[in-house]
Design a protein around this motif. Structure first.
Motif, PDB file in Angstrom:
ATOM      1  N   LEU A 131      -5.596  10.602  12.501  1.00 15.89           N
ATOM      2  CA  LEU A 131      -6.755  10.142  11.740  1.00 15.89           C
ATOM      3  C   LEU A 131      -8.010  10.590  12.491  1.00 15.89           C
ATOM      4  O   LEU A 131      -8.807   9.801  12.964  1.00 15.89           O
ATOM      5  CB  LEU A 131      -6.721   8.628  11.550  1.00 15.89           C
TER       6      LEU A 131
ATOM      7  N   HIS B 124       0.835  -1.205   0.000  1.00 15.19           N
ATOM      8  CA  HIS B 124       0.000   0.000   0.000  1.00 15.19           C
ATOM      9  C   HIS B 124       0.869   1.253   0.000  1.00 15.19           C
ATOM     10  O   HIS B 124       0.593   2.198  -0.729  1.00 15.19           O
ATOM     11  CB  HIS B 124      -0.943   0.018   1.199  1.00 15.19           C
TER      12      HIS B 124
ATOM     13  N   ARG C 271      -4.163   0.328   9.107  1.00 13.19           N
ATOM     14  CA  ARG C 271      -3.675   1.310  10.101  1.00 13.19           C
ATOM     15  C   ARG C 271      -4.568   1.296  11.334  1.00 13.19           C
ATOM     16  O   ARG C 271      -4.101   1.299  12.466  1.00 13.19           O
ATOM     17  CB  ARG C 271      -3.634   2.696   9.475  1.00 13.19           C
TER      18      ARG C 271
ATOM     19  N   SER D  68      -3.347  10.541  -1.469  1.00  7.99           N
ATOM     20  CA  SER D  68      -2.232   9.631  -1.183  1.00  7.99           C
ATOM     21  C   SER D  68      -1.253  10.264  -0.211  1.00  7.99           C
ATOM     22  O   SER D  68      -0.782   9.611   0.732  1.00  7.99           O
ATOM     23  CB  SER D  68      -1.520   9.241  -2.480  1.00  7.99           C
TER      24      SER D  68
ATOM     25  N   LEU E 160       0.788   4.169  -2.785  1.00  7.99           N
ATOM     26  CA  LEU E 160       0.490   5.547  -2.390  1.00  7.99           C
ATOM     27  C   LEU E 160       1.633   6.489  -2.744  1.00  7.99           C
ATOM     28  O   LEU E 160       1.404   7.625  -3.152  1.00  7.99           O
ATOM     29  CB  LEU E 160       0.190   5.610  -0.888  1.00  7.99           C
TER      30      LEU E 160
ATOM     31  N   LEU F 219      -5.797   2.334   5.194  1.00  8.74           N
ATOM     32  CA  LEU F 219      -6.391   2.900   6.409  1.00  8.74           C
ATOM     33  C   LEU F 219      -6.991   1.821   7.285  1.00  8.74           C
ATOM     34  O   LEU F 219      -6.916   1.902   8.522  1.00  8.74           O
ATOM     35  CB  LEU F 219      -7.423   3.964   6.037  1.00  8.74           C
TER      36      LEU F 219
ATOM     37  N   THR G 211      -2.782  10.235   3.253  1.00  2.45           N
ATOM     38  CA  THR G 211      -2.760   8.885   3.817  1.00  2.45           C
ATOM     39  C   THR G 211      -1.351   8.504   4.262  1.00  2.45           C
ATOM     40  O   THR G 211      -1.178   7.902   5.328  1.00  2.45           O
ATOM     41  CB  THR G 211      -3.323   7.864   2.810  1.00  2.45           C
TER      42      THR G 211
ATOM     43  N   LEU H 100      -6.467   3.302  -0.668  1.00  5.40           N
ATOM     44  CA  LEU H 100      -6.732   4.143   0.506  1.00  5.40           C
ATOM     45  C   LEU H 100      -7.508   3.354   1.555  1.00  5.40           C
ATOM     46  O   LEU H 100      -7.147   3.355   2.731  1.00  5.40           O
ATOM     47  CB  LEU H 100      -7.540   5.385   0.106  1.00  5.40           C
TER      48      LEU H 100
ATOM     49  N   THR I   7      -9.444  14.744   9.161  1.00  8.46           N
ATOM     50  CA  THR I   7      -8.681  13.940   8.206  1.00  8.46           C
ATOM     51  C   THR I   7      -9.593  12.948   7.505  1.00  8.46           C
ATOM     52  O   THR I   7      -9.514  12.759   6.286  1.00  8.46           O
ATOM     53  CB  THR I   7      -7.526  13.199   8.912  1.00  8.46           C
ATOM     54  N   GLN I   8     -10.471  12.313   8.260  1.00  9.92           N
ATOM     55  CA  GLN I   8     -11.407  11.358   7.666  1.00  9.92           C
ATOM     56  C   GLN I   8     -12.332  12.043   6.667  1.00  9.92           C
ATOM     57  O   GLN I   8     -12.633  11.478   5.613  1.00  9.92           O
ATOM     58  CB  GLN I   8     -12.205  10.653   8.752  1.00  9.92           C
TER      59      GLN I   8
ATOM     60  N   LEU J 141     -10.300  12.648   3.517  1.00 10.79           N
ATOM     61  CA  LEU J 141     -10.082  11.395   2.795  1.00 10.79           C
ATOM     62  C   LEU J 141     -11.371  10.824   2.211  1.00 10.79           C
ATOM     63  O   LEU J 141     -11.322   9.947   1.354  1.00 10.79           O
ATOM     64  CB  LEU J 141      -9.415  10.366   3.714  1.00 10.79           C
TER      65      LEU J 141
END
Length: 93
Positions: free
Chosen positions: A52, A4, A90, A39, A8, A87, A42, A83, A56-57, A60
């Motif tokens: 996050l 990933h 993460r 990207s 990205l 995430l 992220t 993405l 940020t959410q 995104l």
């Protein structure tokens, strides 16, 4: 996660060759909503440089341009799927 991150990184530093596939409207043409911008955001989250949080959410989640890029990426990348996967990993760790 390395797969990933590599995807990205390629997108983050690409000159947006997929841009002609974006709809000709304000939402898809905002620089902060391009696949490369998403990207970069992220990658900052994955590196711990950006939380996050809800802001940020929200950023995104603005994916008009990223969704339009699927099938038009010079490198054959599917950024919305990457993405989501990056995430999700993460959040799980």
């Amino acid at each position: 996660m390395n797969e990933h991150r590599a995807t990205l990184t390629i997108c983050a530093y690409c000159p947006n060759t997929c841009r002609p596939s974006y709809a000709d409207n304000d939402a898809a043409q905002k620089e902060s909503q391009t696949p490369s911008a998403l990207s970069l955001i992220t990658l900052a989250v994955l590196d711990g440089r950006l939380p996050l949080d809800s802001g940020t959410q929200t950023a995104l989640g603005r994916r008009d341009a990223a969704n339009a890029s699927v099938g038009h990426c010079t490198y054959g990348l599917n950024i919305p799927a990457t993405l989501d996967a990056a995430l999700a990993e993460r959040i799980a760790t």
